[in-house]
Write a protein that holds these residues in place. Structure first.
Motif, mmCIF file in Angstrom:
data_model
loop_
_atom_site.group_PDB
_atom_site.id
_atom_site.type_symbol
_atom_site.label_atom_id
_atom_site.label_comp_id
_atom_site.label_asym_id
_atom_site.label_seq_id
_atom_site.Cartn_x
_atom_site.Cartn_y
_atom_site.Cartn_z
ATOM 1 N N ARG A 44 81.245 -33.277 -50.084
ATOM 2 C CA ARG A 44 81.066 -33.348 -51.541
ATOM 3 C C ARG A 44 82.057 -32.466 -52.295
ATOM 4 N NH1 ARG A 44 75.619 -33.066 -52.050
ATOM 5 N NH2 ARG A 44 75.435 -35.318 -52.106
ATOM 6 N N ASP A 225 83.145 -44.966 -56.870
ATOM 7 C CA ASP A 225 83.261 -43.522 -56.631
ATOM 8 C C ASP A 225 84.235 -42.863 -57.613
ATOM 9 O OD1 ASP A 225 81.484 -43.800 -54.554
ATOM 10 O OD2 ASP A 225 83.029 -43.952 -53.009
ATOM 11 N N ARG A 229 83.433 -40.262 -60.789
ATOM 12 C CA ARG A 229 84.098 -38.965 -60.927
ATOM 13 C C ARG A 229 84.580 -38.753 -62.365
ATOM 14 N NH1 ARG A 229 88.455 -36.831 -56.480
ATOM 15 N NH2 ARG A 229 88.351 -34.674 -57.119
ATOM 16 N N TYR A 235 79.871 -36.894 -55.905
ATOM 17 C CA TYR A 235 80.224 -37.818 -54.824
ATOM 18 C C TYR A 235 79.033 -38.001 -53.891
ATOM 19 C CZ TYR A 235 82.449 -39.700 -50.720
ATOM 20 O OH TYR A 235 82.766 -40.496 -49.663
ATOM 21 N N PRO A 236 78.759 -39.159 -53.313
ATOM 22 C CA PRO A 236 79.429 -40.432 -53.575
ATOM 23 C C PRO A 236 78.864 -41.060 -54.842
ATOM 24 C CG PRO A 236 77.769 -40.722 -51.866
ATOM 25 C CD PRO A 236 77.683 -39.293 -52.331
#
Ligand code: KG4
Ligand code: ZN
Length: 391
Positions: A44, A225, A229, A235-236
């Motif tokens: 992560r 993903d 962000r 994440y994910p």
């Protein structure tokens, strides 16, 4: 046949025991046990999977994950993984030299293997199926070497499984302990939607595939993903973005592109969609700062991905006169996509094979199932990992 499946292509260390029988057109499966150790917490902080870390984690986890799976399947001669500590007598001698060669690059795994494996009885398994690709090369090698070592020590045949074929067989799997009841009718169309792949496949029968099209850049899961962000989600991002989208109450003020939706082929491209999200958020920062708009953006993005997947899949179904649609991969967990696929199958009058949620992501049960399809083919003694293997 009882097949031990091993999967280490990305960030899940998974081992499963599968009972398989029946003709290759309608194989029957029963997952006796499956253990999947996710490395998400380790990766992560990097915002994605870090290959050398993945390799190290697989090396640490494979032996305990194997022991837990054998125990749960009732295949452990003696009760638990604690046996070596109690110091029970070794049951057989190990071919030390060969094992050193196999685990040349995994000294920690060699140490665990030589300490623990001799103290458990050889389980009643007919074959070992391991993912040989596609995936992260260093991660794949750990699983392949582990499978080679077990095959050598237990004298059990080895089968190399294709990870993508695994995802395609995943809808055939019933919950652990239950027999599968699903059969595919052929010709079929396969849709693989994962973090690494987005592919449409024509399937004439199990083992007989023609790739119709695939993504030219990012895979659908990868786009989820990356956009997650941008939206500041951990994440994910796929599952968290999908959850955020469900909270959306406002209309989104823009329309995101549906890349290649009407192109004259079965290819995909999701990188432009991600860039469109990035530019939109740069031009209008309120898309990120105002919660209702952020949720609306998540929903619009999800709808754009689903629109493209459904339109191309529909075209593939018509082109191939398919009788069923077989879907696999992490993104097959997406509720919106599942709903749209159900509607498409209904409209097209075909059957839909969707994996249960426990088999959408990477798992070893599907690798054992894919292995069964090739159980009669000669197995290579020196199996190798192939990071870019195609279907
Ligand atoms: O099949 P998989 O576990 O690994 C690969 O072979 O790549 O797929 C993982 C991908 C990730 O990109 C993840 O974000 C995505 O599947 N994913 C989802 C959902 N659950 C997992 N994407 C959208 N919606 C979901 N609910
Ligand atoms: Zn996968």
């Amino acid at each position: 046949m009882t097949i031990l499946g091993i999967e280490t292509s990305c960030d899940e260390t998974s081992v499963a025991i599968l009972e398989a029988d029946g003709h290759l057109f309608a194989p029957q499966f029963c997952v006796l046990a499956m253990t999947t150790h996710s490395q998400i917490d380790v990766h992560r902080q990097y915002g994605g999977v870090y290959p050398t870390l993945a390799k190290r984690e697989h090396g640490k986890n494979l032996v305990p994950v194997l022991l837990e799976t054998l125990t749960n399947a009732g295949l452990m001669g003696s009760p638990t993984s604690k046996i070596p500590e109690v110091g029970l007598p070794k049951m057989y001698r190990l071919p030390t030299k060969e094992l050193q060669n196999i685990f040349e690059r995994e000294p920690e795994l060699l140490a665990q293997f030589t300490k623990i494996i001799p103290s458990i009885e050889k389980p009643a398994i007919d074959a070992i199926a391991v993912t040989i690709g596609p995936g992260l090369q260093p991660a794949l090698w750990v699983g392949v070497n582990f499978a080679r070592a077990l095959s050598l020590v237990w004298n059990i045949p080895l089968i190399g499984s294709n990870h993508l074929e695994g995802h395609l067989t995943s809808p055939l799997l019933a919950p652990v302990g239950k027999k599968s009841k699903v059969d595919a009718s052929f010709p079929a169309v396969g849709l693989i939607v994962s973090g690494g792949h987005t592919e449409l496949v024509q399937i004439e029968g199990w083992g007989n595939y023609t790739v119709l099209g695939r993504t030219r850049d990012d895979a659908a899961g990868e786009a989820f993903d990356k956009v997650a962000r941008i939206l500041g989600l951990p994440y994910p991002g796929g599952p968290t973005l999908a959850t955020l989208a469900t909270t959306s109450t406002e209309n989104f003020p823009l329309t995101l592109p549906r890349p290649m939706i009407h192109s004259d082929d079965y290819d995909f491209s999701f990188s432009g969609l991600k860039t469109a999200v990035l530019y939109a958020t740069r031009e209008r920062p309120e898309l990120l700062s105002r919660e209702p708009l952020r949720a609306a953006l998540a929903r619009e993005f999800e709808e754009a991905v689903v629109d493209v997947l459904i339109t191309k899949t529909k075209k593939a179904l018509e082109h191939t006169a398919a009788r069923s649609l077989i879907v696999g991969g992490g993104v097959a967990a997406n509720t919106k996509l599942r709903g749209a696929l159900s509607m498409l199958a209904k409209e097209s009058g075909i059957s839909l094979l969707l994996p249960l949620s426990e088999y959408t992501g990477d798992n070893a049960a599907m690798i054992a199932a894919a292995g069964y399809l090739h159980a009669n083919e000669p197995s290579a003694a020196s199996l190798e990992a192939h990071g870019t293997l195609s279907l």
